[in-house]
Write a protein that holds these residues in place. Sequence first.
Motif, mmCIF file in Angstrom:
data_model
loop_
_atom_site.group_PDB
_atom_site.id
_atom_site.type_symbol
_atom_site.label_atom_id
_atom_site.label_comp_id
_atom_site.label_asym_id
_atom_site.label_seq_id
_atom_site.Cartn_x
_atom_site.Cartn_y
_atom_site.Cartn_z
ATOM 1 N N GLY A 120 8.776 8.928 -0.707
ATOM 2 C CA GLY A 120 7.722 9.892 -0.463
ATOM 3 C C GLY A 120 6.360 9.548 -1.037
ATOM 4 N N LYS A 121 6.250 8.433 -1.734
ATOM 5 C CA LYS A 121 4.984 8.042 -2.355
ATOM 6 C C LYS A 121 4.515 6.705 -1.793
ATOM 7 C CE LYS A 121 6.124 10.308 -6.704
ATOM 8 N NZ LYS A 121 6.430 10.083 -8.111
ATOM 9 N N LEU A 122 3.190 6.573 -1.658
ATOM 10 C CA LEU A 122 2.647 5.279 -1.258
ATOM 11 C C LEU A 122 3.112 4.228 -2.262
ATOM 12 C CD1 LEU A 122 -1.017 6.160 -0.252
ATOM 13 C CD2 LEU A 122 0.705 5.112 1.217
ATOM 14 N N HIS A 123 3.613 3.108 -1.734
ATOM 15 C CA HIS A 123 4.097 2.059 -2.612
ATOM 16 C C HIS A 123 3.982 0.727 -1.876
ATOM 17 C CE1 HIS A 123 6.337 0.578 -6.086
ATOM 18 N NE2 HIS A 123 6.884 -0.277 -5.234
ATOM 19 N N LEU A 125 1.334 -2.351 -0.174
ATOM 20 C CA LEU A 125 0.032 -2.581 0.435
ATOM 21 C C LEU A 125 -0.266 -1.545 1.517
ATOM 22 C CD1 LEU A 125 -2.416 -4.512 0.553
ATOM 23 C CD2 LEU A 125 -1.145 -5.824 2.271
ATOM 24 N N GLN A 126 -1.442 -0.942 1.427
ATOM 25 C CA GLN A 126 -1.951 -0.079 2.494
ATOM 26 C C GLN A 126 -3.150 -0.802 3.099
ATOM 27 O OE1 GLN A 126 -4.381 3.528 1.786
ATOM 28 N NE2 GLN A 126 -2.791 4.556 2.976
ATOM 29 N N GLN A 127 -3.155 -0.902 4.425
ATOM 30 C CA GLN A 127 -4.246 -1.575 5.120
ATOM 31 C C GLN A 127 -4.813 -0.658 6.190
ATOM 32 O OE1 GLN A 127 -1.801 -4.948 6.419
ATOM 33 N NE2 GLN A 127 -3.131 -6.261 5.202
ATOM 34 N N ARG A 128 -6.152 -0.704 6.313
ATOM 35 C CA ARG A 128 -6.843 -0.010 7.400
ATOM 36 C C ARG A 128 -7.601 -1.062 8.194
ATOM 37 N NH1 ARG A 128 -8.318 4.478 3.314
ATOM 38 N NH2 ARG A 128 -6.590 5.883 3.672
ATOM 39 N N PHE A 129 -7.757 -0.804 9.498
ATOM 40 C CA PHE A 129 -8.350 -1.794 10.382
ATOM 41 C C PHE A 129 -9.527 -1.217 11.152
ATOM 42 C CE2 PHE A 129 -3.978 -2.857 9.595
ATOM 43 C CZ PHE A 129 -4.029 -4.210 9.327
ATOM 44 N N HIS A 139 -5.463 -1.983 -0.069
ATOM 45 C CA HIS A 139 -5.317 -1.360 -1.372
ATOM 46 C C HIS A 139 -3.836 -1.359 -1.744
ATOM 47 C CE1 HIS A 139 -6.878 2.243 -3.982
ATOM 48 N NE2 HIS A 139 -6.490 1.223 -4.696
ATOM 49 N N GLN A 140 -3.524 -1.719 -2.963
ATOM 50 C CA GLN A 140 -2.150 -1.699 -3.460
ATOM 51 C C GLN A 140 -1.862 -0.350 -4.121
ATOM 52 O OE1 GLN A 140 0.551 -3.646 -3.456
ATOM 53 N NE2 GLN A 140 -0.336 -5.441 -2.475
ATOM 54 N N PHE A 141 -0.624 0.121 -3.936
ATOM 55 C CA PHE A 141 -0.167 1.345 -4.588
ATOM 56 C C PHE A 141 1.172 1.070 -5.261
ATOM 57 C CE2 PHE A 141 -3.129 2.979 -1.546
ATOM 58 C CZ PHE A 141 -3.662 4.108 -2.145
ATOM 59 N N VAL A 142 1.393 1.752 -6.390
ATOM 60 C CA VAL A 142 2.670 1.710 -7.079
ATOM 61 C C VAL A 142 3.055 3.148 -7.390
ATOM 62 C CG1 VAL A 142 3.924 0.943 -9.137
ATOM 63 C CG2 VAL A 142 2.247 -0.573 -8.069
ATOM 64 N N ASP A 143 4.167 3.579 -6.829
ATOM 65 C CA ASP A 143 4.664 4.951 -7.027
ATOM 66 C C ASP A 143 3.580 6.006 -6.786
ATOM 67 O OD1 ASP A 143 7.292 4.220 -7.550
ATOM 68 O OD2 ASP A 143 6.854 3.867 -9.670
ATOM 69 N N GLY A 144 2.807 5.840 -5.720
ATOM 70 C CA GLY A 144 1.808 6.829 -5.325
ATOM 71 C C GLY A 144 0.465 6.707 -6.017
ATOM 72 N N ARG A 149 -8.303 -2.406 -7.389
ATOM 73 C CA ARG A 149 -9.440 -1.856 -6.644
ATOM 74 C C ARG A 149 -9.219 -1.981 -5.135
ATOM 75 N NH1 ARG A 149 -12.997 -5.144 -4.424
ATOM 76 N NH2 ARG A 149 -12.901 -7.379 -4.782
ATOM 77 N N VAL A 150 -9.934 -1.152 -4.413
ATOM 78 C CA VAL A 150 -9.911 -1.207 -2.952
ATOM 79 C C VAL A 150 -10.750 -2.406 -2.524
ATOM 80 C CG1 VAL A 150 -10.559 -0.020 -0.821
ATOM 81 C CG2 VAL A 150 -9.719 1.300 -2.770
ATOM 82 N N GLU A 151 -10.205 -3.221 -1.646
ATOM 83 C CA GLU A 151 -10.944 -4.355 -1.098
ATOM 84 C C GLU A 151 -11.413 -3.969 0.300
ATOM 85 O OE1 GLU A 151 -9.112 -8.414 -2.133
ATOM 86 O OE2 GLU A 151 -7.421 -6.999 -2.023
ATOM 87 N N GLY A 152 -12.731 -4.051 0.516
ATOM 88 C CA GLY A 152 -13.294 -3.716 1.813
ATOM 89 C C GLY A 152 -13.766 -4.957 2.559
ATOM 90 N N PHE A 153 -13.773 -4.866 3.904
ATOM 91 C CA PHE A 153 -14.142 -5.997 4.745
ATOM 92 C C PHE A 153 -15.033 -5.538 5.894
ATOM 93 C CE2 PHE A 153 -10.165 -6.860 2.678
ATOM 94 C CZ PHE A 153 -10.315 -8.156 2.213
ATOM 95 N N HIS A 154 -15.980 -6.380 6.246
ATOM 96 C CA HIS A 154 -16.886 -6.150 7.373
ATOM 97 C C HIS A 154 -16.116 -6.337 8.682
ATOM 98 C CE1 HIS A 154 -20.255 -7.161 10.134
ATOM 99 N NE2 HIS A 154 -20.876 -6.242 9.414
ATOM 100 N N THR A 155 -16.674 -5.871 9.783
ATOM 101 C CA THR A 155 -16.008 -6.008 11.082
ATOM 102 C C THR A 155 -15.793 -7.465 11.491
ATOM 103 O OG1 THR A 155 -18.127 -5.803 12.220
ATOM 104 C CG2 THR A 155 -16.819 -3.793 11.976
ATOM 105 N N ASP A 156 -16.545 -8.408 10.886
ATOM 106 C CA ASP A 156 -16.336 -9.828 11.213
ATOM 107 C C ASP A 156 -15.374 -10.505 10.237
ATOM 108 O OD1 ASP A 156 -17.814 -10.247 8.889
ATOM 109 O OD2 ASP A 156 -19.521 -11.186 9.905
#
Length: 181
Positions: A120-123, A125-129, A139-144, A149-156
């Motif tokens: 039930g908890k984020l655990h 790698l979470q990725q958004r596209f 972003h990595q999560f451990v037991d929610g 840190r959150v790593e962000g990327f440009h559209t390229d």
Amino acid sequence: MAVEDVQTLDLEREQTRLTGTLAGGALHGALQIREAGKPLAQLAYEQGALHGPFQLLHPNGKLAARMHYADNALHGPASFFGPDGKLLHTTSYRLGMPHGDAKVFQPDGRVVQHSRYRQGKLHGLQQRFHANGQLAERHQFVDGKPAGRVEGFHTDGRPLDADNKPISRLAWWWRRWQGHD
């Protein structure tokens, strides 16, 4: 259970009709729900508890959700669809809680977000596209809880700096050449 303990269930209220079976006074087996004569849901029960496949349909008859229950709790893969039949979201469940992969999809079928859950908890790698399919954030999560840190990327594909601006193409090339990205 004696044969006389099994009864057919057929309830109708306004335009909604439920049909199924009662065994010993509890829902048992397939249950169908129809609205204005059209199928709306198909469920399975075992001794009064949701147990087995579960399907919901949109009013247009297309599949809205397909999931599985065990002892009244979501258990196994679940998929959710738009009225046009396109896949919107998938999640895996264990004993009623998200457990495993969860994905959100764009109308064209590309993944918008991919997350992993444990009990039930984020655990993990979470990725958004981005809409173009390029990685937007990880972003990595451990037991929610966030881990790092959150790593962000440009559209390229270029990483974003501390001000959320893409690093220069030269710096990006250099990082990749050195094996850092």
